[in-house]
Design a protein around this motif. Structure first.
Motif, PDB file in Angstrom:
ATOM      1  N   GLU A 127       0.840  -1.186   0.000  1.00 35.96           N
ATOM      2  CA  GLU A 127       0.000   0.000   0.000  1.00 35.96           C
ATOM      3  C   GLU A 127       0.876   1.237   0.000  1.00 35.96           C
ATOM      4  N   GLY A 128       0.277   2.383  -0.280  1.00 33.21           N
ATOM      5  CA  GLY A 128       1.018   3.625  -0.251  1.00 33.21           C
ATOM      6  C   GLY A 128       1.570   3.995  -1.618  1.00 33.21           C
ATOM      7  N   PRO A 129       2.445   5.012  -1.675  1.00 32.76           N
ATOM      8  CA  PRO A 129       2.962   5.518  -2.947  1.00 32.76           C
ATOM      9  C   PRO A 129       3.689   4.470  -3.782  1.00 32.76           C
ATOM     10  N   ALA A 130       4.366   3.524  -3.115  1.00 30.49           N
ATOM     11  CA  ALA A 130       5.133   2.526  -3.870  1.00 30.49           C
ATOM     12  C   ALA A 130       4.243   1.572  -4.647  1.00 30.49           C
ATOM     13  N   ALA A 131       2.952   1.508  -4.315  1.00 32.18           N
ATOM     14  CA  ALA A 131       2.056   0.541  -4.952  1.00 32.18           C
ATOM     15  C   ALA A 131       1.961   0.749  -6.458  1.00 32.18           C
ATOM     16  N   GLU A 132       2.176   1.966  -6.935  1.00 28.99           N
ATOM     17  CA  GLU A 132       2.106   2.226  -8.377  1.00 28.99           C
ATOM     18  C   GLU A 132       3.219   1.514  -9.127  1.00 28.99           C
ATOM     19  N   ARG A 133       4.316   1.238  -8.456  1.00 34.11           N
ATOM     20  CA  ARG A 133       5.471   0.632  -9.120  1.00 34.11           C
ATOM     21  C   ARG A 133       5.800  -0.752  -8.565  1.00 34.11           C
ATOM     22  N   THR A 134       4.868  -1.327  -7.803  1.00 32.36           N
ATOM     23  CA  THR A 134       5.096  -2.637  -7.190  1.00 32.36           C
ATOM     24  C   THR A 134       3.830  -3.467  -7.302  1.00 32.36           C
ATOM     25  N   ARG A 135       3.981  -4.722  -7.733  1.00 31.07           N
ATOM     26  CA  ARG A 135       2.823  -5.590  -7.905  1.00 31.07           C
ATOM     27  C   ARG A 135       3.107  -6.961  -7.303  1.00 31.07           C
ATOM     28  N   MET A 136       2.034  -7.652  -6.978  1.00 34.75           N
ATOM     29  CA  MET A 136       2.087  -9.051  -6.538  1.00 34.75           C
ATOM     30  C   MET A 136       1.333  -9.867  -7.568  1.00 34.75           C
ATOM     31  N   ALA A 137       1.959 -10.903  -8.128  1.00 36.73           N
ATOM     32  CA  ALA A 137       1.340 -11.735  -9.154  1.00 36.73           C
ATOM     33  C   ALA A 137       1.324 -13.184  -8.697  1.00 36.73           C
ATOM     34  N   GLN A 138       0.183 -13.836  -8.851  1.00 39.03           N
ATOM     35  CA  GLN A 138       0.121 -15.261  -8.550  1.00 39.03           C
ATOM     36  C   GLN A 138       0.570 -16.044  -9.764  1.00 39.03           C
ATOM     37  N   GLY A 139       1.605 -16.868  -9.604  1.00 34.88           N
ATOM     38  CA  GLY A 139       2.128 -17.646 -10.711  1.00 34.88           C
ATOM     39  C   GLY A 139       3.097 -18.696 -10.210  1.00 34.88           C
ATOM     40  N   ASP A 140       3.231 -19.754 -10.982  1.00 32.74           N
ATOM     41  CA  ASP A 140       4.090 -20.883 -10.644  1.00 32.74           C
ATOM     42  C   ASP A 140       5.327 -20.817 -11.526  1.00 32.74           C
ATOM     43  N   ILE A 141       6.509 -20.783 -10.904  1.00 31.04           N
ATOM     44  CA  ILE A 141       7.735 -20.634 -11.689  1.00 31.04           C
ATOM     45  C   ILE A 141       7.968 -21.809 -12.621  1.00 31.04           C
ATOM     46  N   ARG A 142       7.275 -22.930 -12.403  1.00 29.49           N
ATOM     47  CA  ARG A 142       7.421 -24.070 -13.300  1.00 29.49           C
ATOM     48  C   ARG A 142       6.779 -23.807 -14.658  1.00 29.49           C
ATOM     49  N   TYR A 143       6.025 -22.720 -14.762  1.00 32.93           N
ATOM     50  CA  TYR A 143       5.345 -22.371 -16.012  1.00 32.93           C
ATOM     51  C   TYR A 143       5.735 -20.942 -16.402  1.00 32.93           C
ATOM     52  N   PRO A 144       6.959 -20.775 -16.910  1.00 33.11           N
ATOM     53  CA  PRO A 144       7.461 -19.429 -17.192  1.00 33.11           C
ATOM     54  C   PRO A 144       6.574 -18.616 -18.124  1.00 33.11           C
ATOM     55  N   ALA A 145       6.004 -19.249 -19.152  1.00 35.47           N
ATOM     56  CA  ALA A 145       5.178 -18.494 -20.096  1.00 35.47           C
ATOM     57  C   ALA A 145       3.982 -17.862 -19.404  1.00 35.47           C
ATOM     58  N   MET A 146       3.382 -18.578 -18.455  1.00 35.37           N
ATOM     59  CA  MET A 146       2.236 -18.040 -17.728  1.00 35.37           C
ATOM     60  C   MET A 146       2.658 -16.894 -16.822  1.00 35.37           C
ATOM     61  N   VAL A 147       3.818 -17.036 -16.186  1.00 40.60           N
ATOM     62  CA  VAL A 147       4.314 -15.953 -15.333  1.00 40.60           C
ATOM     63  C   VAL A 147       4.613 -14.717 -16.170  1.00 40.60           C
ATOM     64  N   LEU A 148       5.332 -14.906 -17.272  1.00 41.88           N
ATOM     65  CA  LEU A 148       5.722 -13.771 -18.103  1.00 41.88           C
ATOM     66  C   LEU A 148       4.526 -13.104 -18.767  1.00 41.88           C
ATOM     67  N   GLY A 149       3.435 -13.844 -18.936  1.00 41.47           N
ATOM     68  CA  GLY A 149       2.236 -13.286 -19.537  1.00 41.47           C
ATOM     69  C   GLY A 149       1.238 -12.743 -18.533  1.00 41.47           C
ATOM     70  N   HIS A 150       1.550 -12.815 -17.254  1.00 39.00           N
ATOM     71  CA  HIS A 150       0.637 -12.315 -16.228  1.00 39.00           C
ATOM     72  C   HIS A 150       0.467 -10.803 -16.395  1.00 39.00           C
ATOM     73  N   PRO A 151      -0.766 -10.299 -16.270  1.00 38.67           N
ATOM     74  CA  PRO A 151      -0.993  -8.860 -16.458  1.00 38.67           C
ATOM     75  C   PRO A 151      -0.112  -7.971 -15.583  1.00 38.67           C
ATOM     76  N   ALA A 152       0.148  -8.386 -14.348  1.00 40.34           N
ATOM     77  CA  ALA A 152       0.997  -7.576 -13.472  1.00 40.34           C
ATOM     78  C   ALA A 152       2.406  -7.447 -14.032  1.00 40.34           C
ATOM     79  N   VAL A 153       2.880  -8.515 -14.691  1.00 40.03           N
ATOM     80  CA  VAL A 153       4.217  -8.508 -15.277  1.00 40.03           C
ATOM     81  C   VAL A 153       4.234  -7.680 -16.552  1.00 40.03           C
TER      82      VAL A 153
END
Length: 269
Positions: free
Chosen positions: A119-145
């Motif tokens: 929360e706070g000012p840093a939230a504009e430049r910081t995101r949390m994404a749910q993803g499994d590192i075993r599936y790189p394409a899904m992680v790299l395609g996540h909207p937050a990324v």
């Protein structure tokens, strides 16, 4: 906990690895069940909390290097756990508020809790994404990324104390390789991994025993196996070394030397 917003429905009566980790770091984003498990694991393997602190100290030094000396302003932290207690955005954005950070974790509870913490000012430049590192394409395609990071410019991909949860050596080489393929030259790759080569005889069995008390395993790698993960990258000085030897910025606490971890950073060619 004090003063932190907790997402509705979070099960605080069952211990969670990310919150146990936070407890070992001296954080406040943990609950009695987490502290109970953390204390139990520490009794079985007394060095475990000290090792966690040594890993975090290495990680902070590495992030400072990436911002100050390497000029990196984009970070993808894989298997991040909770974004608290001196994590990437706190270190990087203190040096340059324009740094952008995406944390990735597979656990929905961690992501919900982590989002509440960002929360706070840093939230504009910081995101949390749910993803499994075993599936790189899904992680790299996540909207937050895709919304926050520009892969046409250098990005630091961080595998800090996470690949040890995967047993198959060829699998982790493939995973690291797929993330590396998405990077432009000049990008950075950070890896830290435990190695039984750094343990006194018999101590690996104690670590395995403590891991059985929690829902995550520990699979050790040799120095040469870790080094192969940097294929296509040039290691920055001092190379792949014990994490306490990686650019210490002062005297290293003697107890931190007990951490059985190699760490290093590579620059993509």
């Amino acid at each position: 906990m004090s003063g932190r917003r907790v997402p509705e429905g979070l099960n605080t009566r069952m211990p969670h690895p990310a919150r146990v980790y936070d407890y070992w770091l001296g954080g406040e984003n943990n609950f009695p069940a987490d502290r109970e498990l953390g204390d139990l694991m520490a009794r079985i393997s007394p060095d475990i909390s000290v090792s966690v602190q040594a890993v975090r100290a290495f990680f902070k030094r590495a992030v400072r290097h990436l911002v100050r000396e390497a000029g990196i302003r984009q970070f993808l932290d894989l298997g991040s756990g909770l974004p608290a207690q001196g994590n990437v955005h706190e270190v990087a954005q203190r040096l340059d508020p324009e740094c952008r950070v995406v944390y990735v974790d597979s656990d929905p509870d961690v992501c919900a809790h982590g989002t509440a913490l960002l929360e706070g000012p840093a939230a504009e430049r910081t995101r949390m994404a749910q993803g499994d590192i075993r599936y790189p394409a899904m992680v790299l395609g996540h909207p937050a990324v895709t919304e926050l990071l520009d892969f046409d410019r250098p990005v630091a991909v961080l595998f800090n104390a996470i690949l040890h949860v995967l047993e198959d050596r060829q699998e982790i080489e493939a995973i690291v390789g797929r993330f590396a393929d998405a990077l432009v030259p000049g990008s950075r790759l950070l890896i830290s991994l435990p190695s039984a080569e750094l343990l006194p005889p018999g101590q690996s069995e104690a670590l395995y025993g403590s891991a059985r008390m929690a829902p995550y395993p520990i699979f050790f790698r040799t120095y040469s196996q870790i080094l192969r993960l940097f294929s296509g990258f040039d290691l920055v000085e001092p190379g792949l070394v014990h994490i306490c030897q990686w650019r210490p910025d002062g005297p290293v606490p003697q107890e931190h030397r007990q951490a059985a971890m190699y760490g290093g950073i590579g620059v993509k060619r």
